[in-house]
Design an enzyme around this catalytic site. Structure first.
Site, PDB file in Angstrom:
ATOM      1  N   GLY A 148      26.504  12.720  -1.913  1.00 46.39           N
ATOM      2  CA  GLY A 148      27.034  13.364  -0.725  1.00 46.39           C
ATOM      3  C   GLY A 148      28.519  13.649  -0.870  1.00 46.39           C
ATOM      4  O   GLY A 148      29.201  13.081  -1.725  1.00 46.39           O
ATOM      5  N   CYS A 149      29.030  14.543  -0.023  1.00 43.18           N
ATOM      6  CA  CYS A 149      30.436  14.941  -0.136  1.00 43.18           C
ATOM      7  C   CYS A 149      31.381  13.826   0.306  1.00 43.18           C
ATOM      8  O   CYS A 149      32.289  13.444  -0.440  1.00 43.18           O
ATOM      9  CB  CYS A 149      30.684  16.225   0.647  1.00 43.18           C
ATOM     10  N   TYR A 150      31.172  13.276   1.493  1.00 47.41           N
ATOM     11  CA  TYR A 150      31.996  12.144   1.917  1.00 47.41           C
ATOM     12  C   TYR A 150      31.897  10.980   0.922  1.00 47.41           C
ATOM     13  O   TYR A 150      32.921  10.407   0.527  1.00 47.41           O
ATOM     14  CB  TYR A 150      31.574  11.658   3.302  1.00 47.41           C
ATOM     15  N   THR A 152      31.314  10.958  -2.242  1.00 50.27           N
ATOM     16  CA  THR A 152      32.041  11.245  -3.476  1.00 50.27           C
ATOM     17  C   THR A 152      33.517  10.924  -3.315  1.00 50.27           C
ATOM     18  O   THR A 152      34.126  10.273  -4.174  1.00 50.27           O
ATOM     19  CB  THR A 152      31.856  12.715  -3.876  1.00 50.27           C
TER      20      THR A 152
END
Length: 341
Positions: A148-150, A152
């Site tokens: 996921g972006c958060y 990462t």
């Protein structure tokens, strides 16, 4: 050439993949799918020069898997697991950008995503796609769970501390994301009038479904130096198109000099092509990373053993599509920087 299919090519992450892979010297795009625009052309959905036909997902999975070596799946959570199983059963590699294979425990997945996991037998072999942590496993994998972006931004910022046994007690992750992080689907909070000139937290504390992903991966990094810690995660919606900035507050169990902390991170990331380790007390900003596949990390030691770590990424690149291509490059033994900035 690596023959590629993209499932869900008309979302933000799918289109970013098209943009990256169009310039990749070792890739041939075989097909694209879109449920909302099936039968149309990519150029009618996005202002771009690419006139690719958009197939229904079912048709691509039933009739055209023999045309590809790998499928990138940019599908909604819970919608991806069945498609991934079909791809793997056909002997094709899968890089899944949903959350469906990021968590090891099907019961934990069901708790946080409110959906039973129908392909739990694949969870054990799915490799969490952070090359900076799992490069060898990524190289040998047939199923990648793209992070996921958060997570990462948070995991890369804290992993060196976790490995050294320096995560203890509560760790506060205060994160801000651009509006594209909510996806291309319509929702009230991402309407222009709601988001513009506004700044709002949501799912704060221990409510956001990215939380178990962060804790699972940081716990895995801390196995050689186990310690009890808990992440308090507070995401916010920024009125910008893209980018994530995370500010992490860590109470260290012992006093470490700034130079010692910087050395710890240099040992972890000194040779990583996409980690931009900033100078001591220099803070990461969105402009360090937006438009690139990099993660910028800044270390700001404070009094009383408090360390503030700042971390920025582009949520659509290192937080999604760029990282997915980085994983593909590793899987095929290509330079990780191929087609990426």
């Amino acid at each position: 050439m690596i023959r590629v299919g993209i499932a869900g090519a008309t979302g933000y992450t799918g289109f970013e993949l098209v943009r990256i892979l169009r310039r990749h010297p070792e890739v041939q795009l075989a097909w694209l799918t879109s449920e909302s625009n099936a039968g149309g052309r990519l150029s009618s959905v996005f202002p771009c020069p690419w006139d690719d036909e958009l197939l229904p997902l079912e048709q691509a999975l039933r009739q055209r898997l023999d045309e590809v070596d790998v499928v990138f799946l940019c599908l909604p959570h819970a919608a991806s697991m069945e498609a991934v199983a079909q791809v793997i059963a056909a002997g094709v590699k899968a890089i899944d950008l949903s959350a469906d294979f990021r968590l090891r425990d099907a019961a934990v997945y069901q708790r946080w995503y409110a959906h039973p996991h129908t392909q739990a037998q694949l969870l054990a072999e799915a490799v969490y796609g952070l090359p900076e942590m799992y490069r060898d496993a990524v190289a040998a994998a047939r199923l990648i769970a793209n992070p996921g972006c958060y997570p990462t931004s948070v995991i890369l910022a804290l992993a060196p501390l976790a490995r050294a046994g320096l995560l203890r007690g509560r760790v506060i992750a205060d994160s801000k994301s651009g509006v594209s992080g909510a996806g291309r689907g319509l929702r009230l909070s991402s309407h222009f009038v709601e988001a513009n000139e506004n700044f709002s937290p949501y799912s704060i504390g221990r409510q956001h479904r990215h939380l178990p992903e962060m804790e699972e991966q940081l716990t895995a990094q801390a196995r050689s130096a186990p310690a009890a810690f808990q992440v308090i995660f507070s995401p916010h919606l920024l009125p910008v198109n893209r980018g994530i900035l995370s500010t992490l507050y860590v109470e260290l169990p012992k006093k470490l000099s700034g130079d010692a902390l910087l050395s710890l991170y240099r040992d972890a990331y000194g040779h990583e092509p996409f980690i931009h380790l900033l100078g001591l007390n220099q803070v990461a900003t969105l402009r360090h990373t937006v438009g690139s596949n990099r993660c910028a990390i800044g270390l700001s030691p404070q009094a009383d053993n408090l360390l503030i770590v700042t971390s920025s990424i582009d949520n659509l690149l290192k937080g999604a599509s760029g990282q997915a291509v980085q994983n593909m490059n590793v899987m095929w033994g290509l330079p990780e920087t191929t087609a990426l900035l």
